[in-house]
Design a protein around this motif. Structure first.
Motif, short mmCIF file in Angstrom:
data_model
loop_
_atom_site.label_atom_id
_atom_site.label_comp_id
_atom_site.label_asym_id
_atom_site.label_seq_id
_atom_site.Cartn_x
_atom_site.Cartn_y
_atom_site.Cartn_z
N MET A 178 -24.50 2.34 -23.91
CA MET A 178 -23.88 2.21 -22.61
C MET A 178 -23.19 0.84 -22.55
O MET A 178 -23.75 -0.17 -22.96
N ASN A 179 -21.98 0.83 -22.04
CA ASN A 179 -21.24 -0.42 -21.99
C ASN A 179 -21.34 -1.06 -20.60
O ASN A 179 -21.89 -0.49 -19.66
N LEU A 180 -20.80 -2.27 -20.49
CA LEU A 180 -20.89 -3.04 -19.26
C LEU A 180 -20.21 -2.32 -18.09
O LEU A 180 -20.72 -2.34 -16.96
N LYS A 181 -19.10 -1.67 -18.34
CA LYS A 181 -18.37 -0.95 -17.30
C LYS A 181 -19.22 0.19 -16.72
O LYS A 181 -19.26 0.40 -15.51
N GLU A 182 -19.93 0.92 -17.58
CA GLU A 182 -20.82 1.99 -17.12
C GLU A 182 -22.00 1.44 -16.32
O GLU A 182 -22.38 1.99 -15.29
N GLU B 62 -22.07 -1.34 -14.63
CA GLU B 62 -21.53 -1.80 -13.35
C GLU B 62 -21.34 -0.63 -12.38
O GLU B 62 -21.71 -0.71 -11.22
N ALA B 63 -20.79 0.46 -12.87
CA ALA B 63 -20.57 1.65 -12.03
C ALA B 63 -21.90 2.21 -11.55
O ALA B 63 -22.05 2.54 -10.36
N LYS B 64 -22.89 2.30 -12.42
CA LYS B 64 -24.21 2.82 -12.02
C LYS B 64 -24.86 1.91 -10.98
O LYS B 64 -25.49 2.39 -10.04
N PHE B 65 -24.72 0.62 -11.14
CA PHE B 65 -25.25 -0.32 -10.14
C PHE B 65 -24.56 -0.11 -8.79
O PHE B 65 -25.22 -0.06 -7.75
N GLU B 66 -23.24 0.02 -8.79
CA GLU B 66 -22.49 0.21 -7.55
C GLU B 66 -22.87 1.54 -6.87
O GLU B 66 -22.98 1.61 -5.64
N LEU B 67 -23.11 2.57 -7.65
CA LEU B 67 -23.50 3.87 -7.09
C LEU B 67 -24.91 3.81 -6.51
O LEU B 67 -25.17 4.36 -5.44
N LYS B 68 -25.81 3.12 -7.18
CA LYS B 68 -27.18 2.96 -6.64
C LYS B 68 -27.12 2.17 -5.34
O LYS B 68 -27.80 2.49 -4.36
N GLU B 69 -26.31 1.13 -5.31
CA GLU B 69 -26.16 0.33 -4.10
C GLU B 69 -25.58 1.16 -2.95
O GLU B 69 -26.01 1.05 -1.81
N LEU B 70 -24.62 2.03 -3.24
CA LEU B 70 -24.05 2.91 -2.22
C LEU B 70 -25.13 3.80 -1.61
O LEU B 70 -25.22 3.92 -0.38
N VAL B 71 -25.96 4.39 -2.44
CA VAL B 71 -27.05 5.25 -1.96
C VAL B 71 -28.03 4.43 -1.12
O VAL B 71 -28.48 4.86 -0.05
N ASP B 72 -28.37 3.23 -1.57
CA ASP B 72 -29.30 2.38 -0.83
C ASP B 72 -28.71 1.91 0.50
O ASP B 72 -29.42 1.85 1.51
N ILE B 73 -27.43 1.58 0.51
CA ILE B 73 -26.79 1.18 1.77
C ILE B 73 -26.78 2.34 2.76
O ILE B 73 -27.04 2.15 3.95
N PHE B 74 -26.51 3.55 2.28
CA PHE B 74 -26.58 4.73 3.14
C PHE B 74 -27.93 4.80 3.84
O PHE B 74 -28.01 4.99 5.07
N LEU C 264 -20.05 10.57 -15.35
CA LEU C 264 -19.39 9.34 -14.93
C LEU C 264 -18.05 9.20 -15.63
O LEU C 264 -17.97 9.26 -16.86
N THR C 265 -16.99 9.05 -14.81
CA THR C 265 -15.67 8.70 -15.33
C THR C 265 -15.25 7.43 -14.59
O THR C 265 -16.02 6.88 -13.80
N ASP C 266 -14.03 7.00 -14.81
CA ASP C 266 -13.55 5.80 -14.12
C ASP C 266 -13.48 5.99 -12.61
O ASP C 266 -13.62 5.03 -11.86
N THR C 267 -13.26 7.23 -12.15
CA THR C 267 -13.04 7.45 -10.71
C THR C 267 -13.92 8.53 -10.09
O THR C 267 -13.81 8.79 -8.89
N THR C 268 -14.78 9.17 -10.88
CA THR C 268 -15.69 10.19 -10.34
C THR C 268 -17.06 10.04 -10.95
O THR C 268 -17.22 9.50 -12.06
#
Length: 152
Positions: A1-5, A7-19, A85-89
């Motif tokens: 897994m690379n840094l970009k992936e 970062e995206a997983k962290f942002e998605l987890k944060e979105l769920v937690d903020i919800f 996971l893609t760049d936009t979905t």
């Protein structure tokens, strides 16, 4: 897994937690802004579809009415797995324990729900949003307690 992936997983987890956090504070308008303009929510209870919500306005109206009677709302988020996971979905599954507390006629009712969320996300202008959320209320328990002066 690379840094970009990562970062995206962290942002998605944060979105769920903020919800969940916005739900706990009944900040419904801010919560609905986490969804795309034309997003979809499907709600299942005991394996049966109970209703759909289409778009931010419908989501906001339904969430406001649903949360209004509760004195306390509490979400405890659990594990989250991103399955695509893609760049936009992205697609993922997350788990949550939801407690809803109401008080009436000297009694406190605590309803606890085990919820599995199946999410589809989209990234727009560098920010992740919910595009579709299936909320599956897998189990529910409820307890009623007398309120005494020490609990007020």
């Amino acid at each position: 897994m690379n840094l970009k992936e990562l970062e995206a997983k962290f942002e998605l987890k944060e979105l769920v937690d903020i919800f969940s956090t916005l739900s706990d504070t009944k900040s419904v308008h801010e919560q609905t802004l986490l969804f795309t303009e034309n997003s979809l929510i499907e709600v299942y209870m005991d394996g049966k579809k109970t209703f759909d919500l289409h778009g931010r306005k419908e989501i906001e109206d339904a969430f406001t009415a649903f949360l209004a009677p509760f004195k306390h709302v509490y979400h405890q988020g659990g594990q989250q797995i991103i399955t695509e996971l893609t760049d936009t979905t992205a697609k993922g599954t997350s788990y949550c324990l939801v407690a809803l507390v109401s008080e009436e006629n000297g009694k406190k009712t605590v309803a606890k729900h085990g919820v599995t969320y199946f999410d589809e996300f989209v990234k727009i202008d560098g920010k992740w949003y919910f595009e579709k959320r299936i909320s599956n209320f897998v189990w529910t328990t409820e307890e009623v307690q007398e309120i005494n002066d020490n609990q007020l």
